[in-house]
Design an enzyme around this catalytic site. Sequence first.
Site, PDB file in Angstrom:
ATOM      1  N   HIS A 155       0.819  -1.208  -0.001  1.00 12.57           N
ATOM      2  CA  HIS A 155       0.125   0.084   0.161  1.00 12.57           C
ATOM      3  C   HIS A 155       0.823   1.276   0.083  1.00 12.57           C
ATOM      4  CE1 HIS A 155       0.938   0.593   4.160  1.00 12.57           C
ATOM      5  NE2 HIS A 155       0.352  -0.655   4.559  1.00 12.57           N
ATOM      6  N   HIS A 164       4.244   1.365   2.093  1.00 13.40           N
ATOM      7  CA  HIS A 164       5.250   0.651   1.537  1.00 13.40           C
ATOM      8  C   HIS A 164       5.979   1.481   0.332  1.00 13.40           C
ATOM      9  CE1 HIS A 164       2.620  -2.658   2.813  1.00 13.40           C
ATOM     10  NE2 HIS A 164       3.415  -2.651   3.922  1.00 13.40           N
ATOM     11  N   CYS A 222       3.221 -10.786  20.879  1.00 14.29           N
ATOM     12  CA  CYS A 222       2.368 -10.476  19.917  1.00 14.29           C
ATOM     13  C   CYS A 222       2.568 -10.992  18.875  1.00 14.29           C
ATOM     14  CB  CYS A 222       2.352  -8.916  20.115  1.00 14.29           C
ATOM     15  SG  CYS A 222       1.343  -7.998  18.739  1.00 14.29           S
ATOM     16  N   CYS A 248       3.238  -8.157  15.982  1.00 18.17           N
ATOM     17  CA  CYS A 248       4.725  -7.715  15.951  1.00 18.17           C
ATOM     18  C   CYS A 248       5.811  -8.663  15.930  1.00 18.17           C
ATOM     19  CB  CYS A 248       5.028  -6.687  17.395  1.00 18.17           C
ATOM     20  SG  CYS A 248       3.862  -5.676  17.528  1.00 18.17           S
ATOM     21  N   CYS A 286      -1.131  -5.138  23.557  1.00 22.94           N
ATOM     22  CA  CYS A 286       0.204  -4.465  22.531  1.00 22.94           C
ATOM     23  C   CYS A 286      -0.232  -3.303  22.217  1.00 22.94           C
ATOM     24  CB  CYS A 286       0.191  -5.507  21.453  1.00 22.94           C
ATOM     25  SG  CYS A 286       1.058  -4.697  20.202  1.00 22.94           S
ATOM     26  N   HIS A 336      -0.856  -3.026  18.485  1.00 26.40           N
ATOM     27  CA  HIS A 336      -1.983  -3.640  17.514  1.00 26.40           C
ATOM     28  C   HIS A 336      -3.217  -3.501  18.714  1.00 26.40           C
ATOM     29  CE1 HIS A 336       1.397  -5.412  15.309  1.00 26.40           C
ATOM     30  NE2 HIS A 336       0.490  -5.267  14.376  1.00 26.40           N
ATOM     31  N   LYS A 384      -4.004   5.858  11.257  1.00 28.70           N
ATOM     32  CA  LYS A 384      -3.154   4.916  10.334  1.00 28.70           C
ATOM     33  C   LYS A 384      -3.909   4.144   9.148  1.00 28.70           C
ATOM     34  CE  LYS A 384       0.966   2.363  10.632  1.00 28.70           C
ATOM     35  NZ  LYS A 384       1.555   0.901  11.097  1.00 28.70           N
ATOM     36  N   LYS A 404      -6.463  -2.330   6.902  1.00 27.71           N
ATOM     37  CA  LYS A 404      -7.404  -2.998   6.356  1.00 27.71           C
ATOM     38  C   LYS A 404      -8.775  -2.725   6.947  1.00 27.71           C
ATOM     39  CE  LYS A 404      -5.614  -6.873   4.686  1.00 27.71           C
ATOM     40  NZ  LYS A 404      -5.563  -8.352   4.388  1.00 27.71           N
TER      41      LYS A 404
HETATM   42  N1  MSP Z   1       9.228  -7.174   7.767  1.00 26.16           N
HETATM   43  C1  MSP Z   1       9.571  -5.803   8.540  1.00 26.16           C
HETATM   44  C2  MSP Z   1      10.689  -5.345   8.130  1.00 26.16           C
HETATM   45  C3  MSP Z   1      12.039  -6.107   8.218  1.00 26.16           C
HETATM   46  S1  MSP Z   1      13.352  -4.932   7.603  1.00 26.16           S
HETATM   47  C4  MSP Z   1      14.550  -6.082   8.260  1.00 26.16           C
HETATM   48  C5  MSP Z   1       8.118  -5.111   8.443  1.00 26.16           C
HETATM   49  N2  MSP Z   1       7.584  -5.165   7.412  1.00 26.16           N
HETATM   50  S2  MSP Z   1       6.186  -4.370   7.098  1.00 26.16           S
HETATM   51  O1  MSP Z   1       5.627  -4.729   5.969  1.00 26.16           O
HETATM   52  O2  MSP Z   1       5.283  -4.078   8.122  1.00 26.16           O
HETATM   53  O3  MSP Z   1       6.789  -2.861   6.510  1.00 26.16           O
HETATM   54  C6  MSP Z   1       6.778  -1.780   7.494  1.00 26.16           C
HETATM   55  C7  MSP Z   1       7.615  -0.816   6.901  1.00 26.16           C
HETATM   56  O4  MSP Z   1       6.598  -0.311   5.774  1.00 26.16           O
HETATM   57  C8  MSP Z   1       7.447   0.684   7.603  1.00 26.16           C
HETATM   58  O5  MSP Z   1       8.643   0.737   8.268  1.00 26.16           O
HETATM   59  C9  MSP Z   1       7.519   1.572   6.441  1.00 26.16           C
HETATM   60  O6  MSP Z   1       8.590   1.597   5.586  1.00 26.16           O
HETATM   61  C10 MSP Z   1       6.402   1.072   5.695  1.00 26.16           C
HETATM   62  N3  MSP Z   1       5.081   1.552   6.119  1.00 26.16           N
HETATM   63  C11 MSP Z   1       3.968   0.737   6.336  1.00 26.16           C
HETATM   64  N4  MSP Z   1       2.678   1.683   6.635  1.00 26.16           N
HETATM   65  C12 MSP Z   1       3.317   2.773   6.514  1.00 26.16           C
HETATM   66  C13 MSP Z   1       2.649   3.969   6.957  1.00 26.16           C
HETATM   67  N5  MSP Z   1       1.147   4.405   7.197  1.00 26.16           N
HETATM   68  N6  MSP Z   1       3.196   5.282   6.360  1.00 26.16           N
HETATM   69  C14 MSP Z   1       4.516   5.276   6.029  1.00 26.16           C
HETATM   70  N7  MSP Z   1       5.204   3.994   5.987  1.00 26.16           N
HETATM   71  C15 MSP Z   1       4.509   3.054   6.311  1.00 26.16           C
HETATM   72  O7  MSP Z   1       7.822  -4.274   9.292  1.00 26.16           O
END
Ligand code: MSP
Length: 525
Positions: A18, A21, A126, A129, A143, A146, A295, A298
């Site tokens: 989304h 990412h 959790c 996390c 948590c 979450h 934030k 889904k």
């Molecule tokens: N798999 C772990 C990361 C491991 S790195 C060695 C993880 N994955 S995640 O799919 O949850 O991705 C988290 C990351 O996605 C955040 O740190 C950020 O880069 C991005 N984001 C997810 N939601 C976000 C927002 N709402 N806003 C900005 N970035 C966000 O954690």
Amino acid sequence: MNSFFLTTPIYYVNARPHLGHAYSTIVADSLVRFHKMLGDDTFFLTGTDEHGDKIVQAAERQGCPPQKFVDEISARFQSLWPQLGIAHDRFIRTTEPGHKRVVQAFLQRVHDAGDIYFGEFGGHYCYGCERFYTEKELENGLCPQHKTRPEFINEKNYFFRMSKYLPWLKSYVEEHEDFIRPRRYRAEALAMLESGALEDLCISRPKTRLQWGIELPFDDNYVCYVWFDALINYISALGWPDDRNFARYWPGEHLVAKDILKPHAVFWPAMLKSAGLPVYRHLNVHGYWLVRDTKMSKSLGNIIEPVEMSRRFGLNAFRYFLLREMRFGEDASFSEDALINRINADLANDLGNLFSRVLSMTAKYFESRVPEPSAFLQTDDAIAELCLHSLQNFVQLFGGTQFDAALESLWETVRALNKYVDSQAPWALYKQGSTARLATVMYVLLTAMRKTALCLWPVMPDASRQMLEQLGSPAAETVPPVPALRKEGNSFDGLSPGTVVASSSTLFPRIEMKRDAAPKTRRGQ
Ligand code: MSP
């Protein structure tokens, strides 16, 4: 030549990609492109994080074996990135055999250093996390991320002696001002390190509870904790320990959002130190994109789809908006209205209009050739100075992850150029037959526009290329653009008189927003 290695988080494959990412990955792409233009030897890494409970549970919900499930979702991330103009050098998956070997070699090294022990542990786990919480960290027993009740799990596991490295880490962070940036996250990391709440890290899961992971090299009844496995991707992608890419690119920089500050600011440096490896250069941390102040999630149904946005509003405009609208490090709100306002004000009115009017005047007055300037007047010198100054500021700010301020600095020039057109009134000079003066004015405008277009390549690669081509750079020269951004700030030149430029330009059409109707663009960028 400086090396510049930048990583994004590797994303969990339990959900579709989304806006969040996409933001991290677009920012990383822009920063890598920027370093390319500075002439650095760059390497850009992204990928997917595919082990752990969370993934198994998501696969089970779909009635799918885990490997098939991760293959499918990882493929979605891989096919998404090119659609957003992302040009990564390597896409890593933690289920690759090469990564697994590196994780095992790393674990063995830390074990040999005496930093892993076996012990009993009870904690609040959790699943969201993928980590244990201490009593103190929970908020009303829930948590904090979450808002769900963790499960109390008591079992025998392997532990990494992280606490041994915390005093060293604390002094390292204190001594290296920009190791973790912006400052607020450095302060947050220091607060964690000073709190006394950090303990040794549980780095295994018994296979009786979880099989989907990398087996410990010293005990095949256990798999590796997903975070320990995932962080190592940053060096396994470089082929640590033997590949020359490791020597060439490590230490690099990481880019993450604030949700995963702790594993990156605490676990990872301690892991590297224990394995005898240098720590990363910088950890760059950004805030969240919010939708109506909450934030994206889904369950709230407020997920923003990046590809849909870029199709509707134009990829280059979308990328520009993301970098311009969010102050790096702070949260920002996403709304279509905000996006449309930025497109109309900054791109259609300021930048697009400048290109369109200057190119059509050059066609009319000089048959689309860059004219030979005569002596600069004070007002021309002032514009030239502003342009060089804003370019230098841009380089400084962009390199320091202050993307909004960097772009704002360029826009000072763009707006000044539009005012310069109004005040110099080329149409009046033309009428009066002041050809020499008219030539200087047009030369000043075109030269400043070229420098601006060049700076925009990291953020809007296609639009920048289009602008440079309109300003007469042959396509071959603009791809990749001249890697000498710093030199561009030294002297007001770069466009030879006589160069043929385009006779018109429609870069960023205005978007008409009708209430309760889908916005219309005249032409996608
Ligand atoms: N798999 C772990 C990361 C491991 S790195 C060695 C993880 N994955 S995640 O799919 O949850 O991705 C988290 C990351 O996605 C955040 O740190 C950020 O880069 C991005 N984001 C997810 N939601 C976000 C927002 N709402 N806003 C900005 N970035 C966000 O954690």
